[in-house]
Scaffold this motif. Structure first.
Motif, PDB file in Angstrom:
ATOM      1  N   PHE A 677       0.835  -1.210   0.000  1.00  0.00           N
ATOM      2  CA  PHE A 677       0.000   0.000   0.000  1.00  0.00           C
ATOM      3  C   PHE A 677       0.865   1.254   0.000  1.00  0.00           C
ATOM      4  CE2 PHE A 677      -2.225   3.340   2.392  1.00  0.00           C
ATOM      5  CZ  PHE A 677      -3.346   3.505   1.587  1.00  0.00           C
ATOM      6  N   GLU A 678       1.910   1.253   0.820  1.00  0.00           N
ATOM      7  CA  GLU A 678       2.789   2.420   0.861  1.00  0.00           C
ATOM      8  C   GLU A 678       3.543   2.586  -0.459  1.00  0.00           C
ATOM      9  OE1 GLU A 678       2.642   4.597   3.076  1.00  0.00           O
ATOM     10  OE2 GLU A 678       1.425   3.517   4.549  1.00  0.00           O
ATOM     11  N   ARG A 679       3.931   1.504  -1.095  1.00  0.00           N
ATOM     12  CA  ARG A 679       4.595   1.606  -2.397  1.00  0.00           C
ATOM     13  C   ARG A 679       3.643   2.156  -3.452  1.00  0.00           C
ATOM     14  NH1 ARG A 679       7.448  -3.400  -4.673  1.00  0.00           N
ATOM     15  NH2 ARG A 679       8.226  -1.767  -6.066  1.00  0.00           N
ATOM     16  N   ASP A 683       5.428   6.215  -1.383  1.00  0.00           N
ATOM     17  CA  ASP A 683       6.226   6.483  -0.190  1.00  0.00           C
ATOM     18  C   ASP A 683       7.170   5.307   0.031  1.00  0.00           C
ATOM     19  OD1 ASP A 683       7.285   7.356   2.149  1.00  0.00           O
ATOM     20  OD2 ASP A 683       5.379   7.609   3.213  1.00  0.00           O
ATOM     21  N   ASP A 684       8.299   5.286  -0.697  1.00  0.00           N
ATOM     22  CA  ASP A 684       9.232   4.167  -0.588  1.00  0.00           C
ATOM     23  C   ASP A 684       9.939   4.145   0.759  1.00  0.00           C
ATOM     24  OD1 ASP A 684       8.628   3.253  -3.099  1.00  0.00           O
ATOM     25  OD2 ASP A 684      10.216   4.387  -4.091  1.00  0.00           O
ATOM     26  N   THR A 685      10.149   5.300   1.380  1.00  0.00           N
ATOM     27  CA  THR A 685      10.835   5.339   2.675  1.00  0.00           C
ATOM     28  C   THR A 685      10.007   4.640   3.744  1.00  0.00           C
ATOM     29  OG1 THR A 685      11.839   7.455   2.044  1.00  0.00           O
ATOM     30  CG2 THR A 685      11.906   6.850   4.379  1.00  0.00           C
ATOM     31  N   THR A 686       8.726   4.984   3.804  1.00  0.00           N
ATOM     32  CA  THR A 686       7.848   4.314   4.773  1.00  0.00           C
ATOM     33  C   THR A 686       7.722   2.828   4.453  1.00  0.00           C
ATOM     34  OG1 THR A 686       6.595   6.368   4.981  1.00  0.00           O
ATOM     35  CG2 THR A 686       5.561   4.373   5.815  1.00  0.00           C
ATOM     36  N   ALA A 687       7.649   2.487   3.161  1.00  0.00           N
ATOM     37  CA  ALA A 687       7.541   1.080   2.778  1.00  0.00           C
ATOM     38  C   ALA A 687       8.787   0.314   3.201  1.00  0.00           C
ATOM     39  CB  ALA A 687       7.334   0.962   1.272  1.00  0.00           C
ATOM     40  N   LEU A 688       9.978   0.942   3.044  1.00  0.00           N
ATOM     41  CA  LEU A 688      11.217   0.276   3.447  1.00  0.00           C
ATOM     42  C   LEU A 688      11.284   0.095   4.956  1.00  0.00           C
ATOM     43  CD1 LEU A 688      13.851  -0.881   2.352  1.00  0.00           C
ATOM     44  CD2 LEU A 688      14.869   1.388   2.598  1.00  0.00           C
ATOM     45  N   ASP A 689      10.816   1.101   5.680  1.00  0.00           N
ATOM     46  CA  ASP A 689      10.794   0.988   7.142  1.00  0.00           C
ATOM     47  C   ASP A 689       9.847  -0.132   7.582  1.00  0.00           C
ATOM     48  OD1 ASP A 689      11.392   1.902   9.870  1.00  0.00           O
ATOM     49  OD2 ASP A 689       9.306   2.597   9.856  1.00  0.00           O
ATOM     50  N   LEU A 690       8.682  -0.218   6.945  1.00  0.00           N
ATOM     51  CA  LEU A 690       7.722  -1.269   7.295  1.00  0.00           C
ATOM     52  C   LEU A 690       8.266  -2.659   6.967  1.00  0.00           C
ATOM     53  CD1 LEU A 690       4.316   0.283   6.165  1.00  0.00           C
ATOM     54  CD2 LEU A 690       5.022  -0.244   8.502  1.00  0.00           C
ATOM     55  N   VAL A 691       8.952  -2.777   5.823  1.00  0.00           N
ATOM     56  CA  VAL A 691       9.440  -4.087   5.450  1.00  0.00           C
ATOM     57  C   VAL A 691      10.572  -4.534   6.381  1.00  0.00           C
ATOM     58  CG1 VAL A 691      11.240  -3.483   3.767  1.00  0.00           C
ATOM     59  CG2 VAL A 691       9.897  -5.527   3.418  1.00  0.00           C
ATOM     60  N   ASN A 692      11.378  -3.589   6.860  1.00  0.00           N
ATOM     61  CA  ASN A 692      12.420  -3.955   7.834  1.00  0.00           C
ATOM     62  C   ASN A 692      11.809  -4.399   9.158  1.00  0.00           C
ATOM     63  OD1 ASN A 692      14.681  -3.524   6.189  1.00  0.00           O
ATOM     64  ND2 ASN A 692      14.618  -1.307   6.555  1.00  0.00           N
ATOM     65  N   GLN A 693      10.749  -3.711   9.592  1.00  0.00           N
ATOM     66  CA  GLN A 693      10.056  -4.130  10.811  1.00  0.00           C
ATOM     67  C   GLN A 693       9.442  -5.519  10.634  1.00  0.00           C
ATOM     68  OE1 GLN A 693       7.292  -1.212  12.329  1.00  0.00           O
ATOM     69  NE2 GLN A 693       8.558   0.511  11.605  1.00  0.00           N
ATOM     70  N   ALA A 694       8.844  -5.745   9.467  1.00  0.00           N
ATOM     71  CA  ALA A 694       8.191  -7.036   9.236  1.00  0.00           C
ATOM     72  C   ALA A 694       9.202  -8.168   9.204  1.00  0.00           C
ATOM     73  CB  ALA A 694       7.406  -6.985   7.928  1.00  0.00           C
ATOM     74  N   LEU A 695      10.379  -7.912   8.620  1.00  0.00           N
ATOM     75  CA  LEU A 695      11.383  -8.979   8.538  1.00  0.00           C
ATOM     76  C   LEU A 695      11.926  -9.360   9.906  1.00  0.00           C
ATOM     77  CD1 LEU A 695      13.327  -7.966   5.311  1.00  0.00           C
ATOM     78  CD2 LEU A 695      11.964 -10.026   5.672  1.00  0.00           C
ATOM     79  N   GLN A 696      11.880  -8.472  10.863  1.00  0.00           N
ATOM     80  CA  GLN A 696      12.282  -8.832  12.211  1.00  0.00           C
ATOM     81  C   GLN A 696      11.293  -9.787  12.854  1.00  0.00           C
ATOM     82  OE1 GLN A 696      12.803  -5.184  14.369  1.00  0.00           O
ATOM     83  NE2 GLN A 696      14.605  -4.527  13.174  1.00  0.00           N
ATOM     84  N   VAL A 697      10.023  -9.694  12.429  1.00  0.00           N
ATOM     85  CA  VAL A 697       8.994 -10.583  12.986  1.00  0.00           C
ATOM     86  C   VAL A 697       8.863 -11.852  12.148  1.00  0.00           C
ATOM     87  CG1 VAL A 697       6.585 -10.728  13.708  1.00  0.00           C
ATOM     88  CG2 VAL A 697       7.788  -8.527  13.813  1.00  0.00           C
TER      89      VAL A 697
END
Length: 932
Positions: A677-679, A683-697
């Motif tokens: 949705f962010e992509r 908003d690639d910056t927010t999308a990158l931040d979300l994907v990094n958070q998701a990969l930790q989980v």
């Protein structure tokens, strides 16, 4: 002095006869005879002498000989070994019931002991056999590993294997002598060789050479390669057509040829052979045979008929009439003979023949009807039928013909009323009379018919249709009474027959009667233990296939009354309404479905989707709100709500819903949709931040790694994208799309070596994967390394021989144009119904301008799998050039309904963030425009 008595003082031995050793027989007196009895036999004498000789230590006298005791003992031993040999034991005893029981018990004991020993014996024999085979292996087993290794032998190695020959001295010399032998060459060969070296410069109008070369063409010394190629193409075309028959709908392997028996027989019946086309000798032989039949049995009417038809077939109509006339004289009671005689004569003579026929067979319905058809005047026809009724009042066929001749409905009712009185068991006559009467009178007639024929289901169905016609179908349940009455009379039909009657009513427009039949008869005779759900679903599917949608709708309705909470039935009923019903009916059905199955998120989302697609946005929100109450924290409902808001440009509301969903139902899918949705919003910056958070989980979620790499690619950060793909493949080594993205990144960067290395590691991690092999071949092909591409393709087809994707790549890109059709035929035989391969065959026909064949193959590919988007795109591109506007609109509508999601190109276009807000129709046109 010895105490032993002298010889004379000793008593004589038993049965002693003085002088017997010298051959004397001795003598007896009258006083010695005693009672009358037989003396010792010769065998007994020999035995006594032999025994005496053994006591003395001397050999037995040769004059008499002696029987060997050893043989007798052997015979006795053999005799006693046989339990059936009771000589000398119980030979004179009586075999009674106790003996029989004892023998039977002993036999049962022996059989039981034998069975107990059998298992141990079989185990011992198997072990001994295995031990023997292990110690003495066969030649085939010794070379098994070498035979398996032959799979890795390349084509060059196979070609370099030397030919096996006999190298012995004798055979080698013989072959050398044969090669050195000379033969005389004919003059014609020399002359042909001389002429073949001559060339002419002139050319005829048709393009052929003049002079001696035309002779070469005539005698076949010149080869026309164009004709050979055309013949080869024709053969391949026929084979492809045969391979494709039935493959799309019957799931066959593509090598079977289907034959329609009805159509075949119809074509045979239409074939007419003229008399001039038949061998005269054949007619003569058949004539002799039929004459023999007639003479042997002149009372056999079929023989006369066959003889007459033979003459008719031979064109001798007069002879045929004479033959059949003689047949009628010999067989005056045969209807078939008289009918054949009538057929072969003209109308005037046929009337006379019909009159004679009726005189001999006044009870024949067929003859009376044939006589009626010979009349041209209506009054004469009625007169013939009235006489027929007088002679055969029980004939239903004659009554029906008489009714059909009446032009006045009143007269027809009178005739039918009389007919039902005369033949009260004829259902046809009762129904015909009811159809001619008014509804109230027809109801009375049907009641009389029901009393006259209580076992007839047709009368009950007619009564139900009459109530529907009168508007009382919902008030009077005729079919319920029909089932009860027919069950009492043991005249109930099978379930399949009732469904057939319901479909017949639907075809004739009696929709309510159709539903009543299904409602009252579908569950009759089925217990709860039976697979009722499966049976009813099969019945509904069969009705849909026959385009009897009202019957299928009634079956689903009845099944949902029994299985209220079965989600699968609701879904199938919804599909029926979506494809063949109205929107209102679909909404009503889905609303009932969510009430019956409130925990099924699929039904809730379908209802919301139907409301949203119809423009009812508020109703869709209301449906999703009710779904939240019934299914809290369900990710599907959360994501459906997000999609609804995003499609309606409510970005803030959609972002808020995603944040809540990540907190309430934080599955990997929710995180993936949040990043996407962010992509889509750029908003690639927010999308990158979300994907990094998701990969930790969720570090094992391959889609998150793919999205991270794609974000870096969009930002032109190639090293970070490479690192993301590399880490992702280590975390998710079985993800094929992740490996493909890593390889394409290296290829895009121009590092072909690294792309090749990535794909090699991927094939090691995921063996026998057609997509990885295809990508490897494409990398080599795009790098202009065709030789390596062909080698990889050969290895791929050995490892994955049933992949349509690999065969398609090989046929279209690695084969010359002249070899494509033959390779496609080989592929169809090895691959079991693959839509990608079918599209390739369609493109081959498209390139040859055989448009009907191409369209047929495109449609077969779509029928195999409607969710492959590439197939729809190719077909649409084909129709853009060679189709009509109506056909293109139809394909677009079907594609939107099928919602394709798979393929080689379709997913890349559909999941592109720039196409997120576009529908299926727009995606179809984009993909079709990008196909090459």
């Amino acid at each position: 002095m010895s105490g032993r008595k002298d010889f004379l003082s000793q008593p004589a031995p038993e049965n002693y006869v003085a002088g017997l050793g010298r051959g004397a027989t001795g003598f007896t007196t009258r006083s010695d005879l005693g009672p009358a009895r037989e003396g010792p036999s010769e065998e007994q004498w020999k035995e006594l002498i032999s025994k005496r000789a053994q006591q003395v230590g001397a050999a037995p006298p040769t004059a008499y000989g002696a029987t060997e005791k050893k043989e007798e003992n052997d015979e006795d031993e053999d005799r006693f070994q046989d339990p059936e040999n009771e000589v000398g034991l119980f030979a004179n005893g009586a075999y009674d019931r106790d003996d029989d029981e004892a023998d039977r018990i002993y036999q049962e004991v022996d059989e039981k002991m034998d069975r107990r020993r059998k298992i141990r014996r079989e185990i011992r024999e198997r072990q001994e056999r295995e031990e023997y085979e292990r110690n003495n292996p066969k030649i085939q087993q010794q070379f098994a590993d070498l035979k398996r290794s032959l799979a890795s032998v390349s084509d060059e190695d196979w070609a370099n294997i030397p030919e096996v020959g006999d190298l012995t001295g004798k055979n080698r010399r013989t072959k050398q002598n044969l090669r050195q032998r000379f033969y005389a060459v004919p003059d014609s060969v020399i002359a042909g060789a001389r002429d073949s070296a001559q060339f002419d410069t002139s050319v005829n109008d048709d393009g052929s050479q003049t002079g001696g070369q035309t002779l070469d063409h005539a005698d076949g010394t010149m080869t026309n390669f164009a004709d050979i190629g055309a013949a080869r193409d024709k053969v391949l075309k026929v084979r492809l057509d045969q391979a494709a028959q039935g493959s799309a709908t019957e799931a066959t392997s593509g090598t079977a040829t289907n034959i329609d028996p009805k159509g075949y027989l119809t074509s045979l019946s239409k074939t007419e052979v003229k008399a001039g086309e038949v061998e005269v000798g054949d007619i003569k032989r058949v004539r002799v045979l039929l004459e023999s039949v007639i003479k042997t049995n002149p009372k056999h009417a079929p023989g006369w008929i066959a003889a007459a038809r033979l003459e008719e077939f031979a064109g001798k109509i007069v002879a045929a009439r004479n033959v059949i006339s003689r047949g009628c004289e010999f067989c005056p009671k045969s209807e078939d003979a008289w009918l054949e005689n009538i057929r072969l004569n003209d109308n005037h003579n046929a009337k006379i023949i019909a009159a004679n026929a009726i005189k001999n067979n006044d009870r024949s319905t067929r003859l009376w009807i044939e006589a009626m058809k010979l009349e041209s005047d209506q009054r004469a026809k009625k007169r013939v039928l009235r006489r027929a009724i007088d002679n055969i009042p029980q004939s239903v066929a004659i009554w029906k013909e008489a009714v059909n001749l009446e032009e006045d409905p009143g007269d027809a009712r009178l005739l039918l009323a009389k007919a039902t009185e005369v033949i009260p068991l004829s259902v046809e006559l009762w129904l015909a009379l009811a159809r001619l009467e008014e509804p109230e009178q027809a109801q009375k007639i049907l009641n009389k018919a029901r009393m006259a024929v209580p076992t007839s289901y047709e009368i009950w169905i007619a009564a139900a249709r009459l109530q529907e016609q009168m508007g009382n179908a919902n008030k009077v349940n005729v079919m319920k009474r029909a089932v009860q009455s027919l069950a009492r009379e043991s005249a109930m039909l099978k379930r399949e027959d009732w469904i057939a009657q319901a479909e017949k009513c639907e075809e004739e427009g009696a929709i309510l009667t159709c539903g009543a039949i299904i409602r009252e008869t579908l569950g009759y005779g089925l217990d709860e233990d039976d697979d009722r759900k499966e049976l009813w679903m099969e019945d509904a599917a069969s009705s849909i296939a026959r385009e009897r949608y009202e019957t299928a709708r009634a079956i689903y309705a009845y099944a949902l009354r029994i299985f209220v909470n079965k989600k699968s039935i609701w879904l199938q009923a919804a599909d029926l309404e979506r494809n063949h019903g109205t929107k209102q009916a679909l909404w009503q059905l889905l609303e009932k479905a969510v009430e019956a199955c409130p925990q099924s998120e699929v039904l809730w989302m379908q209802l919301a989707k139907e409301k949203w697609q119809s423009g009812e946005i508020d109703d869709a929100r209301r449906v999703l709100g009710l779904a939240f109450k019934q299914n809290p924290n369900n990710e599907d409902i959360w994501l459906a709500a997000v999609k609804l808001e995003a499609d309606n440009k409510q970005i803030a509301q959609a972002r808020e819903l995603l944040a809540t969903a990540r907190h309430e139902a934080g599955t990997d899918r929710v995180w993936i949709k949040s990043v996407a949705f962010e992509r889509q919003q750029g908003d690639d910056t927010t999308a990158l931040d979300l994907v990094n958070q998701a990969l930790q989980v969720y570090p094992k979620a391959d889609k998150l790694w793919m999205m991270k790499g794609q974000i870096y690619e969009s930002l032109n950060k190639i090293p970070q994208a490479r690192e993301a793909y590399g880490t992702g493949t280590r975390a998710c080594p079985k993800s094929v799309p992740l490996w493909l993205l890593g390889s394409r990144l290296e290829e895009k960067a121009g590092v072909i070596v690294k792309a090749r290395s990535v794909l090699d590691r991927a094939r090691l991690a995921i063996p026998k994967n057609a997509q990885l092999w295809t990508e490897s071949v494409r990398v080599e092909r795009q790098a202009s390394n065709t030789t390596q591409a062909k080698i990889l393709m050969a290895k791929a087809l050995q490892e994955v021989p049933s992949s349509g994707l690999l065969w398609s790549e090989s046929i279209w890109h690695l084969e010359p144009r002249t070899q494509r059709k033959s390779r496609s035929l080989e592929a169809i035989k090895k691959v079991d119904n693959d839509p990608v391969l079918f599209v390739t065959v369609a493109r081959i026909f498209w390139g040859e301008r055989r448009l009907e064949k191409a369209a047929s193959w495109f449609e077969k590919a779509i029928l195999l799998d409607k969710e492959v988007g590439d197939t729809w795109a190719w077909y649409y591109k084909f129709l853009l050039q060679h189709g009509t506007e109506e056909k293109r609109e139809d394909v677009i509508a079907k594609c939107v309904l099928s919602e394709p999601k798979y393929g080689q190109i379709w997913p890349r276009v559909a999941k592109d963030v720039r196409n997120a807000s576009k529908g299926t129709e727009e995606i179809l046109k984009i993909v079709a425009a990008g196909l090459e």
